[in-house]
Design a protein around this motif. Structure first.
Motif, PDB file in Angstrom:
ATOM      1  N   THR A 274      -0.596   4.787  -9.042  1.00 11.75           N
ATOM      2  CA  THR A 274      -1.474   5.324  -8.017  1.00 11.75           C
ATOM      3  C   THR A 274      -2.751   5.862  -8.645  1.00 11.75           C
TER       4      THR A 274
ATOM      5  N   PRO B 276      -7.960   6.932   9.516  1.00  7.19           N
ATOM      6  CA  PRO B 276      -7.514   7.111   8.129  1.00  7.19           C
ATOM      7  C   PRO B 276      -6.001   7.042   8.021  1.00  7.19           C
ATOM      8  N   TYR B 277      -5.502   6.770   6.808  1.00  6.92           N
ATOM      9  CA  TYR B 277      -4.071   6.593   6.614  1.00  6.92           C
ATOM     10  C   TYR B 277      -3.282   7.859   6.925  1.00  6.92           C
TER      11      TYR B 277
ATOM     12  N   GLU C 199      -2.971   0.071  -3.861  1.00  6.80           N
ATOM     13  CA  GLU C 199      -2.995  -1.161  -3.091  1.00  6.80           C
ATOM     14  C   GLU C 199      -2.871  -2.309  -4.068  1.00  6.80           C
TER      15      GLU C 199
ATOM     16  N   THR D  74      -6.691   9.504  -6.256  1.00  6.29           N
ATOM     17  CA  THR D  74      -6.538   9.961  -4.874  1.00  6.29           C
ATOM     18  C   THR D  74      -5.126   9.725  -4.345  1.00  6.29           C
TER      19      THR D  74
ATOM     20  N   PHE E   5       0.953   5.806  -0.748  1.00  7.15           N
ATOM     21  CA  PHE E   5       0.282   7.083  -1.001  1.00  7.15           C
ATOM     22  C   PHE E   5       1.314   8.068  -1.518  1.00  7.15           C
TER      23      PHE E   5
ATOM     24  N   THR F 157     -10.056   9.980   1.902  1.00  8.25           N
ATOM     25  CA  THR F 157      -9.429  11.169   1.351  1.00  8.25           C
ATOM     26  C   THR F 157     -10.443  12.306   1.296  1.00  8.25           C
TER      27      THR F 157
ATOM     28  N   ARG G  45       0.866  -1.186   0.000  1.00  8.59           N
ATOM     29  CA  ARG G  45       0.000   0.000   0.000  1.00  8.59           C
ATOM     30  C   ARG G  45       0.900   1.233   0.000  1.00  8.59           C
TER      31      ARG G  45
ATOM     32  N   LYS H  92      -7.902   3.045   7.033  1.00 10.00           N
ATOM     33  CA  LYS H  92      -8.919   3.339   6.030  1.00 10.00           C
ATOM     34  C   LYS H  92      -8.376   4.275   4.967  1.00 10.00           C
ATOM     35  N   ASN H  93      -8.775   4.040   3.726  1.00  9.06           N
ATOM     36  CA  ASN H  93      -8.374   4.896   2.613  1.00  9.06           C
ATOM     37  C   ASN H  93      -9.357   6.056   2.475  1.00  9.06           C
TER      38      ASN H  93
ATOM     39  N   LEU I  10      -3.518   6.935  -4.098  1.00  7.88           N
ATOM     40  CA  LEU I  10      -3.384   5.679  -3.363  1.00  7.88           C
ATOM     41  C   LEU I  10      -3.125   4.500  -4.284  1.00  7.88           C
TER      42      LEU I  10
END
Length: 378
Positions: free
Chosen positions: A132, A240-241, A139, A135, A67, A266, A65, A263-264, A137
Motif C-alpha cells: 500500500t 470517494p472510497y 491498486e 495514503t 485500503f 484522501t 483495490r 475516487k482515491n 491505498l
C-alpha cells in the motif's frame, strides 16, 4: 458529485470538530511504524474487483483495490462531533446517528503504508498484492490463472502476513469475457437520490438519510440485465472510497451486482480536496480515465453508459463514443431538475456522435420500451 460550497461546509465543520475531539493528526500516515508489518489494530477494506481475460489464452487478470488503515478508536466521538455540526446546519438527524457514524469514519482513518495482502479467489490461483502507498491505498492488476468452472462471481478471501494473520476480509470478484454487453452506470442522481445541486439536501443524503433509489431505475436495470443476457455491470462514481461500504450495500440490495469504481481521495490531499471533488473538468478527466481502463479490459464489449445531467456525464460519455464508436452501444442521460438541461449543451456535448446512439430522459419509462440489445437507443 458535490458542490464546492457543500464540501467546504461539511469538511470544515467536521474536521474542526475532529481536531478538538481527537489529538491524533488528521489522516497523516504514521511513518515510524514498520512497513509491511500489520498491527493488531489495522483494518483492511478490500473492494470488489473486475476480472478480464489475458490475451487469447485462458488466463484471467483481476484488478484489485485495497485500503489499509489503523482502526479509529474514537470514531464515535468523531461521529458525535459531526452530528452536532450537521444539526447546526438545520439538518435533522433523528434516529439516523448510526448512518452518520458508518459513513464518516473512513474520512478520519489513519492510513497504513507498505502493507501486503495474500488473496485467495475461489477456483483460481492464490496471489499476493502490495504494498500500500503512503495514503494506505493499493491498486494492482494480478494474474489469477485459468480458474475452475464458469462462475461469473467469485469470493475473494484475504489475509495479511504477520500479527494480522488469520484475520480475514472478503470481497467479490466479477469475471467477464471480452465480448458481449457491459453497462457502466453513474451513481449519484442517476440511480441514487443525492440532490447534488442542493447543498443542504446533498449533505443530508450523503451522511444522514437511508439511501433512496431514483424512481423507476431498479426496474429499468432489471430489464436491461435480462434483455442484455446478464451483462457485466460497473458503477463509476465521483464519490470517494470512504463512502464505498454504504454505497456498495445500497447497490447490491437494489441493482444488479458489479464492481464500483470510486475516487482515491484522501485527506493528505486536503488542500486540493474541494477542487478534486467539485471541479467538473477534474471529475470528467477522472471518469474518462476509468472508462479507458474498462475498455482496455474488455476491448470487444458493447457498452451501454448511463448517467445524468448534473455534472459531466454527457460530455464524458460522448467523448468516449467519439474515441471508440464501436465500443459504445447506447448512451442514456437522465435530465435532473435544475441542472443545465439546455438543448445547446447537449448539441455541443454530443457533436460527432450519431443521434441514434444517445437519448435524454426524465422518467425511466421513456427507456423501458427500447430494444437496447439490438441497438435501439432513441
Amino acid at each position: 458529485m458535490y458542490s464546492q460550497h457543500l464540501l467546504q461546509v461539511a469538511a470544515i465543520t467536521a474536521i474542526s470538530s475532529f481536531v478538538f475531539a481527537n489529538p491524533v493528526p488528521l489522516r497523516e500516515p504514521i511513518d515510524n511504524l514498520p512497513r509491511g508489518l500489520p498491527l493488531v489494530t489495522d483494518e483492511i477494506l478490500l473492494l470488489d474487483a473486475p476480472a478480464f481475460k489475458s490475451g487469447e489464452g485462458d488466463e484471467w487478470i483481476a484488478s484489485f483495490r485495497m485500503f489499509t488503515h489503523i482502526r479509529q478508536i474514537d470514531s464515535e466521538i468523531v461521529s458525535s462531533a459531526l452530528t452536532t455540526a450537521i444539526e447546526a446546519l438545520g439538518i435533522e438527524i433523528g434516529n439516523k446517528a448510526s448512518n452518520v457514524l458508518e459513513r464518516s469514519k473512513l474520512f478520519f482513518a489513519i492510513p497504513r503504508s507498505g502493507i501486503e495482502a495474500d488473496l485467495d479467489v475461489v477456483g483460481c490461483l492464490s496471489t499476493s498484492v502490495g504494498e500500500t502507498s503512503k495514503t494506505g491505498l493499493l491498486e494492482q492488476s494480478v494474474g489469477i490463472g485459468a480458474c475452475v468452472g464458469s462462475l461469473k462471481q467469485r469470493t475473494i478471501s484475504g489475509s495479511v502476513p504477520g500479527f494480522f494473520k488469520g484475520r480475514s476480509f472478503e470481497a467479490l470478484l466479477f469475471q467477464s469475457i471480452p465480448t458481449g454487453f457491459g453497462v457502466i452506470s453513474d451513481v449519484d442522481d442517476t440511480i441514487k437520490v443525492s440532490h447534488v445541486l442542493d447543498k443542504k439536501k446533498n449533505l443530508q443524503a450523503v451522511f444522514v438519510d437511508d439511501h433512496q433509489a431514483v424512481n423507476g431505475m431498479p426496474e429499468l436495470y432489471s430489464k436491461l440485465d435480462v434483455e442484455l443476457g446478464n451483462p457485466a455491470w460497473f458503477y463509476l462514481t465521483g464519490s470517494p472510497y470512504q463512502l464505498y461500504p454504504s454505497l456498495r450495500k445500497f447497490i447490491f440490495d437494489t441493482y444488479p451486482k458489479g464492481p464500483m469504481i470510486t475516487k482515491n481521495l484522501t485527506f493528505t490531499d486536503f488542500t486540493n480536496m474541494f477542487k478534486y471533488v467539485a471541479d467538473d473538468e477534474i471529475l470528467g478527466n477522472y471518469k474518462i480515465t476509468q472508462l479507458e481502463k474498462l475498455r482496455s479490459f474488455y476491448p470487444e464489449k458493447k457498452f451501454i453508459t448511463i448517467g445524468d445531467s448534473t455534472q459531466a456525464d454527457p460530455e464524458v460519455y460522448a467523448e468516449i463514443a467519439r474515441r471508440y464508436p464501436d465500443s459504445i452501444q447506447c448512451i442514456f442521460i437522465r435530465k435532473v431538475d435544475d441542472a443545465d438541461n439546455r438543448e445547446e449543451r447537449f448539441i455541443t456535448a454530443f457533436q460527432g456522435v450519431p443521434q441514434s446512439k444517445w437519448k435524454l430522459f426524465t422518467e425511466p419509462s421513456e427507456v423501458m420500451g427500447l430494444d437496447v440489445a439490438s441497438g435501439q437507443c432513441s
